[in-house]
Design an enzyme around this catalytic site. Structure first.
Site: not given
Ligand code: ATP
Length: 331
Positions: A80, A222, A138, A29, A136, A31, A264, A111-113, A19, A179-180, A195, A134
């Protein structure tokens, strides 16, 4: 003090993945310019890991990142990539790395990236440093992630406006913020907007407590009530909360606002621009010093590096004092 390029890194590739968040452009910039300062070439990989697989690479220099620091989103675009989750996909990505002579990567994302970067390093031997991007907030190992401060300010501006109309009509508003899995935006925007209640995924809420809060508010005179709700709160979401409240108090004028993706976007705040600039330089200097598989973050206003595995596995805890503060001030 300038650093030594002990690893003799000649070229860094930078990409944004997952995201998008405000401040990613300022990090790109930083980097590119930091690399240039140290005589290191830089290229941008468009569309995250998808671009690495497809060879979507652009050479970048200090002038190619002009007018970028103030812009939301990501100039390199984000994606993604399902293919990058496969060995074959990562092999194609490794061919791109070889073709363009890239020695190391800076991955700006969540963290996925970082998981993808870690697997790519283990499998293909390409060093990388992560920058947490991100809204969030988190990610473990940093007090703040890129985009969080901007998202928070956007949410606060919107909730302030909702408060005007809520007060004029004695309304109850359920406002959903992003914030999922984490309640940082909800908790802090809720405190900043006064709030009545704040519902976040980290706290096990119960509807009777919410009703008690409404009744107290009425007793205390209130005139309006704003309840800030994180996307991932566990009571069923803003629409259900509104429905249950209306069933219990038919006399209430109950409304729902989902802030959604406006959180976002937008011009990054000062805090996000400075954070992005610091982490971009840190990532380049870290790679030069031979660091890899780590995330550059900020803790107590100092740049720190956290092993990627920790950044992925551990949780950033919500500050319990802030929850108490919100309760006390909502009296
Ligand atoms: P956000 O916080 O927005 O979810 P994110 O970096 O956690 O950001 P993800 O969609 O979870 O987003 O991961 C981004 C990309 O990272 C994925 O589309 C994929 O290409 C790569 N990725 C994530 N997990 C793995 C994995 N286990 N192995 C290889 N590549 C991965």
């Amino acid at each position: 003090m300038t650093k030594k390029n002990t690893l003799k890194i000649k070229k860094i590739g930078v990409l944004t993945s997952g995201g998008d968040s405000p401040g990613m452009n300022a990090a790109i910039r930083s980097v590119v310019r930091s690399a240039s300062y140290y005589g290191i070439e830089c290229c941008g990989i468009r569309l995250g890991y998808e671009g690495l697989i497809n060879g979507n690479v652009v050479e970048m220099g200090p002038r190619s990142v002009k007018n970028l620091i103030n812009r939301g989103g990501t100039e390199l675009k984000s994606a993604r990539s399902a293919e990058f989750r496969t060995v074959e996909g990562r092999q194609k990505a490794a061919e791109t790395v070889k073709k363009y002579g890239i020695d190391a990567l800076v991955v700006i994302g969540g963290d996925g990236s970082f998981t993808g970067g870690m697997i790519f390093q283990q499998e293909q031997g390409v060093p990388f440093i992560g920058i947490p991007g991100t809204i969030d907030n988190d990610i473990f190992g940093t007090d703040y992630t890129l985009g969080y401060d901007t998202a928070l300010n956007t949410a606060v501006e919107a909730i302030d406006k909702i408060r005007d109309t809520a007060t004029s009509h004695n309304r109850v508003f359920f406002v959903e913020v992003m914030g999922r899995d984490a309640g940082f935006i909800a908790l802090n925007s809720g405190i900043a907007t006064g709030a009545l209640d704040i519902l976040i995924p980290e706290v096990r809420d119960n509807i009777e407590d919410l009703f008690a809060t409404f009744e107290n508010a009425q007793k205390n005179g209130k005139s309006s009530s704003i309840v800030v709700v994180a996307e991932g709160e566990k009571l069923g979401g803003v629409y259900d909360l509104a429905k249950f409240t209306k069933m219990k108090y038919p006399e209430f004028d109950v409304r729902v606002t989902v802030l959604g993706h406006i959180q976002r976007g937008g011009t990054p705040t000062v805090a996000d621009r400075v954070l992005a600039s610091r982490l971009g330089l840190a990532a380049v200097e870290g790679l030069m010093e031979g660091k890899s598989n780590v995330m550059a973050g900020i803790q107590s206003n100092k740049v720190v590096f956290t092993p990627i595995e920790e950044a992925i596995k551990k949780q950033n805890e919500i500050d319990k004092d802030l929850i108490k503060l919100a309760d006390i001030l909502a009296i």
